[in-house]
Design a protein around this motif. Structure first.
Motif, PDB file in Angstrom:
ATOM      1  N   ARG A  60       0.829  -1.210   0.000  1.00 23.67           N
ATOM      2  CA  ARG A  60       0.000   0.000   0.000  1.00 23.67           C
ATOM      3  C   ARG A  60       0.861   1.256   0.000  1.00 23.67           C
ATOM      4  O   ARG A  60       0.548   2.246  -0.658  1.00 23.67           O
ATOM      5  N   ILE A  61       1.970   1.208   0.765  1.00 23.15           N
ATOM      6  CA  ILE A  61       2.862   2.386   0.801  1.00 23.15           C
ATOM      7  C   ILE A  61       3.437   2.619  -0.586  1.00 23.15           C
ATOM      8  O   ILE A  61       3.527   3.754  -1.054  1.00 23.15           O
ATOM      9  N   ALA A 119       0.952   4.309  -2.668  1.00 27.42           N
ATOM     10  CA  ALA A 119       0.660   5.692  -2.303  1.00 27.42           C
ATOM     11  C   ALA A 119       1.838   6.621  -2.540  1.00 27.42           C
ATOM     12  O   ALA A 119       1.656   7.776  -2.896  1.00 27.42           O
ATOM     13  N   PHE A 120       3.063   6.119  -2.335  1.00 24.67           N
ATOM     14  CA  PHE A 120       4.219   7.003  -2.404  1.00 24.67           C
ATOM     15  C   PHE A 120       5.097   6.725  -3.616  1.00 24.67           C
ATOM     16  O   PHE A 120       5.964   7.526  -3.953  1.00 24.67           O
ATOM     17  N   ILE A 131      10.289   8.347   1.450  1.00 25.40           N
ATOM     18  CA  ILE A 131       8.917   8.485   1.946  1.00 25.40           C
ATOM     19  C   ILE A 131       8.823   9.650   2.915  1.00 25.40           C
ATOM     20  O   ILE A 131       7.913  10.478   2.822  1.00 25.40           O
ATOM     21  N   GLU A 173       8.891  12.832   1.095  1.00 28.34           N
ATOM     22  CA  GLU A 173       7.650  13.087   0.376  1.00 28.34           C
ATOM     23  C   GLU A 173       6.516  13.462   1.321  1.00 28.34           C
ATOM     24  O   GLU A 173       5.640  14.238   0.983  1.00 28.34           O
ATOM     25  N   ARG A 211      -2.527   9.171   3.387  1.00 25.58           N
ATOM     26  CA  ARG A 211      -1.583   8.097   3.095  1.00 25.58           C
ATOM     27  C   ARG A 211      -0.496   8.002   4.158  1.00 25.58           C
ATOM     28  O   ARG A 211       0.180   6.989   4.278  1.00 25.58           O
ATOM     29  N   LEU A 245      -0.500   5.002   6.510  1.00 26.87           N
ATOM     30  CA  LEU A 245       0.172   3.749   6.167  1.00 26.87           C
ATOM     31  C   LEU A 245       1.571   3.715   6.762  1.00 26.87           C
ATOM     32  O   LEU A 245       1.988   2.707   7.348  1.00 26.87           O
ATOM     33  N   VAL A 246       2.292   4.830   6.616  1.00 25.92           N
ATOM     34  CA  VAL A 246       3.651   4.870   7.143  1.00 25.92           C
ATOM     35  C   VAL A 246       3.613   4.797   8.671  1.00 25.92           C
ATOM     36  O   VAL A 246       4.417   4.087   9.291  1.00 25.92           O
TER      37      VAL A 246
END
Lengths: 118, 493
Positions: free
Chosen positions: A97-98, A101-102, A110, A113, B158, B161-162
């Motif tokens: 998922r990361i 998204a990124f 990450i 961003e 988002r 998620l991290v």
């Protein structure tokens, strides 16, 4: 187990520390999870090694066997393995998922961003 | 079948069963009803247990009729009954709030999964508290943790998620440290039953592995409960998770981790060992660091959810500060603050969740003029904030008062100043909200009086009202906390 004792503990501790080091030092999210798995696996050894007696059998009462290995650590570690797999699976799912998204799975990128506006 | 005999395990089993049924139903509304019923049932059962423990003393329950120490024992004493009531109570009040909040934040097809995960998380947290078996604690820690990683990852942003990934790494390291500690204890004692372990520890001649176990368990659980330098995962996790999840985890997850630490320190290792090692001093220093550094960080946050998350780290400092006194008064303060902060912070996160829903974000600039746009919500946040500061008449005051009493009992009068000073920092971060909500003009004028949906507002206000009620009448909370502290330090099981 006496002759194998220190040796197997040394392996256990080496794996434990190596795994933890990977988690801390690596930047790639999947490599971190690999390190986490090694770390967890080392703990399985910590439980199982002391439970084994050389020449010991499963604890079933029978003629001619009087040394038994402790079966409980194996049962506990079965549970811990399930937990480890669930953690790894969830972690990998999050990484997917990361990545969606990124567009990257490098932690530095990450974080950079995250602070930049979308 | 006599259900009353199975009372100790039912609060865990009911939410646990609700989760797979919710998944099978595949309908958000069915799952909502299931999860709500299960959590209210868990609350009723927990209260019943509390009453029973109060009347008859510690309850021991052998799962599958395998007698302890061979089988898994569930052991409910005054402390665990108290924490069970807190956890299931917070869950039961949050669930009605979830419906509207989740509808706004999650796509429809994820709703039933959300409620399933919520049920699992609740079952895990209740299981940790109810069980008297060391390995069982680890399993439940992981059940609740895995469910909460997934819940946090559901956040709209988002960055959730991290945050969830980071929490997964930190949480797994913490839980693995715990299991290493339990493994070493098992090696030395040959038992996993906590009460049995304590007795056998007395006969252990080589203390080094036991001390290592103590170190591992302390480090692991400190990660889980977000003790100051190990709190890195918490602010992001709480601020990016869906509002209902932030509220639930802030009110329960770290509190249950504190419970595990208390349980291991005083029911397994015993007070003597903990203070011989100088752990008290370590806890004292880290708690003070949390109270000051995290409060100071909270002041500089521009996002209200993140501000509250840093304030949680600071408030956990008060809980561990009580632990470091290692006296009945100190533990009483810890346990009472565990309860008071649990309800206050859950209520605050719920109110902020409502504000986010209406205003579109929890950034201070968006919340400007909240006092006029959403008077009930922002008044509730101010009341909750007063409880964080510890103003007399709120639950937070009771906690701080008992901490000060405990500090004076140990002749550490300088701590009184430290507590007062860190309360001033709390005043500063609460003031940031007050300033934004009441004194600043909104960026674009809105029509007043548009509040969050009533189901959300009422649930949140129940918790805020509770934090005021327990500030005015503390006999219930202080009494239970003191009984719990006495049972931990006195003739502990």
């Amino acid at each position: 187990m006496s002759q194998f004792g220190p040796f197997s503990y040394a392996i256990t501790i080496f794996l434990m520390v190596a795994g933890l080091y990977i988690v801390i030092a690596r930047n790639n999210l999947i490599k971190k999870l690999v390190g986490l798995s090694i770390f967890q696996t080392a703990v399985y050894l910590l439980y199982i090694v002391p439970g084994k007696l050389i020449g010991g059998t499963a604890p079933i009462v029978a003629e001619g066997y009087d040394t038994y290995s402790n079966p409980l650590p194996h049962v506990l570690i079965l549970t811990a393995i399930v937990v480890g797999i669930a953690t790894l699976a969830l972690g990998l799912a999050l990484v997917v998922r990361i990545h969606e998204a990124f567009g990257t799975i490098e932690e530095d990128d990450i974080l950079r961003e995250e602070h930049a506006p979308r | 079948m006599n259900l009353v005999a199975h009372l100790p395990i039912l609060p865990v089993v009911v939410p646990l069963i609700s989760a797979p049924i919710a998944v099978l139903s595949r309908r958000g509304s069915v799952a909502f009803v299931l999860a709500t019923t299960a959590s209210w049932a868990a609350l009723a059962l927990a209260v019943a247990l509390w009453v029973q423990v109060g009347a008859e003393g510690t309850i021991s329950y052998a799962i599958g009729n395998w007698p302890p120490p061979w089988g898994i024992e569930y052991r409910i004493d005054t402390l665990s009954a108290f924490v069970l009531v807190l956890v299931s109570g917070v869950a039961a009040i949050i669930l009605p709030y979830c419906r509207r909040s989740i509808e706004a934040e999650l796509p429809r097809e994820q709703h039933y999964l959300f409620y399933a995960m919520f049920g699992l998380c609740l079952a895990g947290l209740l299981g940790i508290v109810a069980t008297g078996d060391a390995f069982n604690i680890f399993v439940f820690v992981e059940i609740s943790a895995l469910a909460s990683y997934a819940l946090i990852a559901l956040g709209r942003d988002r960055r959730a998620l991290v945050a969830s990934y980071q929490y997964l790494i930190m949480g797994t390291i913490g839980a693995t440290f715990l299991v290493i500690g339990i493994g070493l204890l098992y090696l030395m004692t040959g038992t996993l039953n906590l009460a049995d372990m304590r007795q056998r520890l007395a006969d252990v001649s080589d203390m080094r592995p036991v001390l290592t176990a103590l170190a591992f368990i302390t480090a692991g659980m400190s990660l889980k409960l977000a003790l100051f330098p190990l709190h890195q995962w918490l602010p992001n996790a709480y601020s990016h998770a869906p509002s209902a999840v932030s509220a639930f985890l802030a009110g329960t997850a770290t509190k249950v981790s504190v419970y595990v630490l208390l349980r291991f320190y005083y029911s397994v290792f015993g007070a003597g060992l903990v203070s011989d090692l100088g752990l008290r001093e370590v806890l004292l220093v880290l708690s003070l660091a949390a109270m000051f550094a995290a409060s100071a960080l909270a002041i500089f946050q521009t996002d209200l959810k993140k501000l509250l998350a840093y304030s949680s780290v600071a408030q956990i400092g008060y809980i561990t500060l009580g632990l470091s006194f290692e006296s009945v008064a100190g533990l009483t303060a810890s346990i009472v603050h565990l309860f008071n902060h649990g309800i206050t912070k859950a209520g605050l996160f719920m109110l902020v969740g409502g504000a986010v829903l209406v205003m579109g974000g929890s950034d201070m600039s968006r919340l400007a003029g909240l006092g006029r746009a959403m008077p009930l919500t922002s008044f509730g946040i101010v009341l909750g904030g007063l409880s964080l500061i510890g103003v007399p008449g709120t639950a937070g005051f009771i906690s701080k008062w008992s901490l000060i009493v405990a500090a004076l009992e140990r002749n550490q009068w300088w701590l009184v100043f430290a507590i007062a000073l860190s309360s001033l920092l709390a005043l500063a971060y609460v003031w940031r909200f007050v300033e934004a909500a009441y004194l600043r003009e909104p960026a674009q004028p809105r029509e007043g009086g548009r509040e969050a949906p009533p189901s959300m507002l009422i649930s949140a206000w129940i918790l805020v009202a509770a934090s005021i009620y327990f500030g005015l009448d503390s006999s219930l909370t202080l009494g239970s906390a003191m009984a719990g502290a006495q049972s931990l330090l006195g003739a502990a099981p």
